[in-house]
Design a protein around this motif. Structure first.
Motif, mmCIF file in Angstrom:
data_model
loop_
_atom_site.group_PDB
_atom_site.id
_atom_site.type_symbol
_atom_site.label_atom_id
_atom_site.label_comp_id
_atom_site.label_asym_id
_atom_site.label_seq_id
_atom_site.Cartn_x
_atom_site.Cartn_y
_atom_site.Cartn_z
ATOM 1 N N LEU A 192 40.837 24.754 16.473
ATOM 2 C CA LEU A 192 39.767 23.788 16.208
ATOM 3 C C LEU A 192 38.598 23.941 17.176
ATOM 4 O O LEU A 192 37.606 23.222 17.077
ATOM 5 C CB LEU A 192 40.314 22.355 16.294
ATOM 6 N N GLY A 193 38.729 24.853 18.135
ATOM 7 C CA GLY A 193 37.682 25.041 19.131
ATOM 8 C C GLY A 193 37.778 24.033 20.270
ATOM 9 O O GLY A 193 36.840 23.886 21.045
ATOM 10 N N GLU A 194 38.905 23.362 20.380
ATOM 11 C CA GLU A 194 39.123 22.389 21.451
ATOM 12 C C GLU A 194 39.919 23.053 22.568
ATOM 13 O O GLU A 194 40.588 24.059 22.355
ATOM 14 C CB GLU A 194 39.891 21.174 20.919
ATOM 15 N N TRP B 74 50.859 22.437 19.214
ATOM 16 C CA TRP B 74 49.714 21.568 19.451
ATOM 17 C C TRP B 74 48.580 22.350 20.122
ATOM 18 O O TRP B 74 47.422 22.257 19.713
ATOM 19 C CB TRP B 74 50.142 20.366 20.288
ATOM 20 N N ALA B 75 48.923 23.149 21.133
ATOM 21 C CA ALA B 75 47.904 23.920 21.854
ATOM 22 C C ALA B 75 47.220 24.931 20.933
ATOM 23 O O ALA B 75 45.985 25.066 20.949
ATOM 24 C CB ALA B 75 48.530 24.629 23.052
ATOM 25 N N SER C 185 38.859 19.661 4.362
ATOM 26 C CA SER C 185 38.500 20.980 4.885
ATOM 27 C C SER C 185 39.661 21.528 5.713
ATOM 28 O O SER C 185 40.603 20.800 6.040
ATOM 29 C CB SER C 185 37.253 20.879 5.775
ATOM 30 N N GLN C 186 39.550 22.798 6.041
ATOM 31 C CA GLN C 186 40.562 23.408 6.889
ATOM 32 C C GLN C 186 40.654 22.672 8.225
ATOM 33 O O GLN C 186 41.756 22.415 8.722
ATOM 34 C CB GLN C 186 40.225 24.892 7.109
ATOM 35 N N ALA C 187 39.521 22.317 8.794
ATOM 36 C CA ALA C 187 39.514 21.603 10.081
ATOM 37 C C ALA C 187 40.239 20.262 9.966
ATOM 38 O O ALA C 187 40.954 19.862 10.892
ATOM 39 C CB ALA C 187 38.083 21.399 10.572
ATOM 40 N N ASP C 188 40.078 19.573 8.847
ATOM 41 C CA ASP C 188 40.781 18.296 8.642
ATOM 42 C C ASP C 188 42.294 18.504 8.653
ATOM 43 O O ASP C 188 43.033 17.725 9.258
ATOM 44 C CB ASP C 188 40.386 17.651 7.311
ATOM 45 N N VAL C 189 42.750 19.567 7.990
ATOM 46 C CA VAL C 189 44.189 19.852 7.943
ATOM 47 C C VAL C 189 44.688 20.215 9.341
ATOM 48 O O VAL C 189 45.750 19.759 9.774
ATOM 49 C CB VAL C 189 44.500 20.976 6.926
ATOM 50 N N LEU C 190 43.905 21.005 10.078
ATOM 51 C CA LEU C 190 44.288 21.379 11.436
ATOM 52 C C LEU C 190 44.362 20.149 12.347
ATOM 53 O O LEU C 190 45.292 20.014 13.149
ATOM 54 C CB LEU C 190 43.312 22.400 12.015
#
Length: 191
Positions: free
Chosen positions: A180-182, A173-174, A127-132
């Motif tokens: 990612l919503g972190e 990184w930021a 998924s996109q989140a996995d790549v991010l």
């Protein structure tokens, strides 16, 4: 989705401002090294040899990052605003790699080449989140590596240039964490 677009738009203004300042620092050091300033690039001395080793390690990591962002871009998993951001970050890594390779040559060293094949956890990228997350982990590793390398340079101008690249990696990184919503900056100190 609109959050990512506004994040990208906001990051562009900040990034342009930062890159203008850091580009001047990096360009100043690079110009001095590439122009043949003997005081900055004393070939063959012990500190220069160690600096070349450190620069080659950084170059290897930059080449890996370029390949990783290429993998992400070609995965088909990234939606338009995130894909654009990944390509932008890949471009930054290409610029880092170019200046590192030129500086290594100026110091009398031989720049490392990109590997024919990198081993990335492609089976985990669904998924996109996995790549991010994958890209964020690489960027965090780059921040830590540059943080460790900066004090090791014998040539202080090289240390300044590496610190400039460190800042760019930290911003990558930021931004990836934020996408990612972190929390983009999870602590006051980087280790």
């Amino acid at each position: 989705m609109s959050f990512l677009i506004s994040l990208d738009d906001a990051a562009q203004g900040t990034r342009r401002s930062f890159l203008s300042r850091s580009g001047l620092l990096l360009s100043g050091a690079a110009v001095a090294l590439l122009a043949g300033e003997d005081a900055l690039a004393a070939k063959g001395d012990k500190s220069s040899d160690e600096d070349v080793r450190i620069l080659n390690t950084a170059l290897g990591a930059e080449l890996e990052a370029i390949a990783a962002y290429q993998l992400g871009a070609e995965s088909g998993l990234l939606q338009k605003p995130v894909l654009d951001l990944a390509v932008t970050f890949q471009g930054h890594h290409k610029e880092h790699a170019d200046i590192l390779a030129k500086t290594i040559g100026r110091l009398g060293g031989k720049a490392v080449s990109a590997k024919a094949k990198y081993t990335f956890p492609t089976e985990n990228l669904k998924s996109q989140a996995d790549v991010l997350r994958f890209a964020a982990a690489l960027e965090k590793g780059a921040v830590s590596a540059y943080l460790g390398a900066v004090p090791l340079f014998g040539n202080r101008e090289l240390a300044k240039a590496a610190a400039s690249i460190l800042g760019d990696e930290a911003m990558h990184w930021a931004v990836l964490r934020n996408a990612l919503g972190e929390a983009p900056v999870p602590s006051a100190f980087m280790s």
